[in-house]
Design an enzyme around this catalytic site. Structure first.
Site, PDB file in Angstrom:
ATOM      1  N   ASN A  66      34.579 -28.844  22.023  1.00 57.31           N
ATOM      2  CA  ASN A  66      32.951 -28.261  22.403  1.00 57.31           C
ATOM      3  C   ASN A  66      33.695 -27.920  23.877  1.00 57.31           C
ATOM      4  O   ASN A  66      33.046 -27.571  24.448  1.00 57.31           O
ATOM      5  CB  ASN A  66      31.956 -29.691  22.322  1.00 57.31           C
ATOM      6  CG  ASN A  66      31.289 -30.062  21.312  1.00 57.31           C
ATOM      7  OD1 ASN A  66      30.747 -29.314  21.006  1.00 57.31           O
ATOM      8  ND2 ASN A  66      31.265 -31.678  21.687  1.00 57.31           N
ATOM      9  N   ASN A  67      35.391 -26.967  23.875  1.00 58.05           N
ATOM     10  CA  ASN A  67      35.022 -26.764  24.710  1.00 58.05           C
ATOM     11  C   ASN A  67      34.967 -26.073  24.218  1.00 58.05           C
ATOM     12  O   ASN A  67      36.268 -25.102  23.701  1.00 58.05           O
ATOM     13  CB  ASN A  67      37.120 -27.239  25.292  1.00 58.05           C
ATOM     14  CG  ASN A  67      37.201 -27.284  25.505  1.00 58.05           C
ATOM     15  OD1 ASN A  67      37.547 -25.153  26.274  1.00 58.05           O
ATOM     16  ND2 ASN A  67      38.139 -27.658  26.897  1.00 58.05           N
TER      17      ASN A  67
ATOM     18  N   HIS B 294      36.363 -22.521  26.351  1.00 57.13           N
ATOM     19  CA  HIS B 294      37.793 -22.069  26.584  1.00 57.13           C
ATOM     20  C   HIS B 294      38.758 -22.008  25.595  1.00 57.13           C
ATOM     21  O   HIS B 294      39.411 -21.426  25.492  1.00 57.13           O
ATOM     22  CB  HIS B 294      38.502 -23.151  27.970  1.00 57.13           C
ATOM     23  CG  HIS B 294      37.347 -23.037  29.036  1.00 57.13           C
ATOM     24  ND1 HIS B 294      37.133 -21.660  29.563  1.00 57.13           N
ATOM     25  CD2 HIS B 294      36.112 -23.680  29.403  1.00 57.13           C
ATOM     26  CE1 HIS B 294      35.783 -22.383  30.324  1.00 57.13           C
ATOM     27  NE2 HIS B 294      35.705 -23.409  30.922  1.00 57.13           N
ATOM     28  N   LYS B 295      38.524 -23.793  24.724  1.00 61.05           N
ATOM     29  CA  LYS B 295      39.197 -23.271  23.922  1.00 61.05           C
ATOM     30  C   LYS B 295      39.383 -23.048  23.022  1.00 61.05           C
ATOM     31  O   LYS B 295      39.929 -22.168  21.759  1.00 61.05           O
ATOM     32  CB  LYS B 295      39.324 -25.083  23.430  1.00 61.05           C
ATOM     33  CG  LYS B 295      40.111 -26.200  24.418  1.00 61.05           C
ATOM     34  CD  LYS B 295      40.420 -27.074  23.339  1.00 61.05           C
ATOM     35  CE  LYS B 295      40.828 -28.323  23.994  1.00 61.05           C
ATOM     36  NZ  LYS B 295      40.457 -29.854  23.094  1.00 61.05           N
TER      37      LYS B 295
ATOM     38  N   ASP C 162      43.756 -31.672  20.633  1.00 62.20           N
ATOM     39  CA  ASP C 162      44.185 -32.544  21.550  1.00 62.20           C
ATOM     40  C   ASP C 162      45.223 -32.055  22.411  1.00 62.20           C
ATOM     41  O   ASP C 162      46.142 -31.946  21.307  1.00 62.20           O
ATOM     42  CB  ASP C 162      44.517 -34.038  21.022  1.00 62.20           C
ATOM     43  CG  ASP C 162      43.209 -34.673  21.882  1.00 62.20           C
ATOM     44  OD1 ASP C 162      42.388 -34.555  23.027  1.00 62.20           O
ATOM     45  OD2 ASP C 162      43.662 -35.950  22.300  1.00 62.20           O
TER      46      ASP C 162
ATOM     47  N   PHE D 278      40.722 -23.181  32.841  1.00 64.43           N
ATOM     48  CA  PHE D 278      39.899 -24.197  33.056  1.00 64.43           C
ATOM     49  C   PHE D 278      41.117 -25.517  32.980  1.00 64.43           C
ATOM     50  O   PHE D 278      42.038 -25.717  33.948  1.00 64.43           O
ATOM     51  CB  PHE D 278      39.455 -24.394  31.444  1.00 64.43           C
ATOM     52  CG  PHE D 278      39.538 -24.898  30.535  1.00 64.43           C
ATOM     53  CD1 PHE D 278      40.652 -24.212  29.703  1.00 64.43           C
ATOM     54  CD2 PHE D 278      39.871 -26.248  30.000  1.00 64.43           C
ATOM     55  CE1 PHE D 278      42.006 -24.585  28.871  1.00 64.43           C
ATOM     56  CE2 PHE D 278      40.747 -26.819  28.929  1.00 64.43           C
ATOM     57  CZ  PHE D 278      41.558 -25.525  27.833  1.00 64.43           C
TER      58      PHE D 278
ATOM     59  N   ASP E 238      44.815 -26.016  34.889  1.00 63.08           N
ATOM     60  CA  ASP E 238      45.251 -24.601  35.502  1.00 63.08           C
ATOM     61  C   ASP E 238      45.216 -23.582  36.681  1.00 63.08           C
ATOM     62  O   ASP E 238      46.504 -23.410  37.041  1.00 63.08           O
ATOM     63  CB  ASP E 238      44.131 -23.394  34.078  1.00 63.08           C
ATOM     64  CG  ASP E 238      44.260 -23.636  33.271  1.00 63.08           C
ATOM     65  OD1 ASP E 238      45.072 -23.524  32.644  1.00 63.08           O
ATOM     66  OD2 ASP E 238      43.434 -22.547  32.088  1.00 63.08           O
TER      67      ASP E 238
ATOM     68  N   HIS F  44      51.082 -23.666  25.839  1.00 63.50           N
ATOM     69  CA  HIS F  44      50.975 -24.587  24.870  1.00 63.50           C
ATOM     70  C   HIS F  44      50.387 -24.243  23.636  1.00 63.50           C
ATOM     71  O   HIS F  44      50.590 -24.350  22.069  1.00 63.50           O
ATOM     72  CB  HIS F  44      50.574 -25.493  25.254  1.00 63.50           C
ATOM     73  CG  HIS F  44      49.649 -25.922  26.169  1.00 63.50           C
ATOM     74  ND1 HIS F  44      49.667 -24.682  27.177  1.00 63.50           N
ATOM     75  CD2 HIS F  44      48.427 -26.346  26.618  1.00 63.50           C
ATOM     76  CE1 HIS F  44      47.918 -24.809  27.650  1.00 63.50           C
ATOM     77  NE2 HIS F  44      47.859 -25.237  27.421  1.00 63.50           N
TER      78      HIS F  44
END
Ligand code: ITT
Length: 201
Positions: free
Chosen positions: A15-16, A18-19, A75, A155, A158, A183
């Protein structure tokens, strides 16, 4: 001949937003990533486990059970040496259940007051479920925690993290620059390499 060339798609159990943006940029245009929202799935999957691997598996297996489709999740944790690896798997809720990025940063900087060892790393674990089988991929970015937040982009943590080899925080970089070090991009590279080695029949 069918002239329409459909791009392969894969559900990203997150639900992120940015990811999703960072992973899509890292993967490029060979594969279209579909977020939970785009897939019409409204769910907040619990992350009750003590490792990134187990939480990533929880998210991908939940969505695989729900949809029956191939999917992946990730994760990520920030591991700070002077805090014995904290916040680690608890990174999202470090300052409590409201998941506020600024409260998490405040708590981190408070706990690091007086520490000269600022070494830290982001670690991402991707869990891919393909044809019912799980595959794990890891990406690590070593760096250090700044004394004060810097920058507005990105986000989470950061603004207080500068990767080794850089002079600016992740929040002072655009997404392309962040992905050069990150990462998440390193884990995504492995995911892409795996998918290339195991093409669909
Ligand atoms: P999903 O579980 O829906 O994927 P989430 O935001 O809850 O999204 P995580 O459980 O992986 O994601 O939480 C990791 C937290 O760590 C996240 O909320 C951020 O605060 C932080 N984080 C993760 N990746 C980061 C990055 O690239 N830069 C800065 N902080 C990051």
């Amino acid at each position: 001949m069918n002239a329409i060339n459909h791009k392969p798609t894969l559900i990203f159990a997150t639900n992120n937003v940015h990811k999703v943006e960072e992973i899509q940029a890292a993967i490029g245009d060979q594969l279209e990533v579909i977020s939970l929202k785009q897939a019409g799935i409204d769910i907040d999957i619990p992350e009750p486990h003590e490792t990134l691997e187990a939480n990533a598996s929880e998210k991908s297996s939940t969505i695989h059970r729900l949809t029956g489709n191939d999917c992946f999740s990730e994760d990520t944790g920030l591991e700070v040496d002077a805090l014995n690896g904290e916040p680690g798997v608890k990174s999202a809720r470090y300052a409590g259940d409201d998941r506020s990025f600024s409260n998490n940063i405040d708590k981190l900087l408070h706990k690091l007051q007086g520490h000269t060892d600022r070494k830290a790393r982001f670690r991402t674990v991707i869990s891919l479920i393909r044809d019912g089988q799980e595959h794990l991929f890891e990406g690590i970015c070593e760096g250090r925690i700044l004394a004060n937040p810097a920058g507005e982009q990105g986000f989470g943590y950061d603004p207080v993290f500068t990767p080794d080899g850089a002079t600016r925080s992740f929040a002072e970089m655009n997404m392309e620059e962040k992905n050069h070090y990150s990462h998440r991009r390193k884990a995504a590279d492995q995911l892409v390499a795996f998918l290339k080695m195991q093409p669909r029949r």
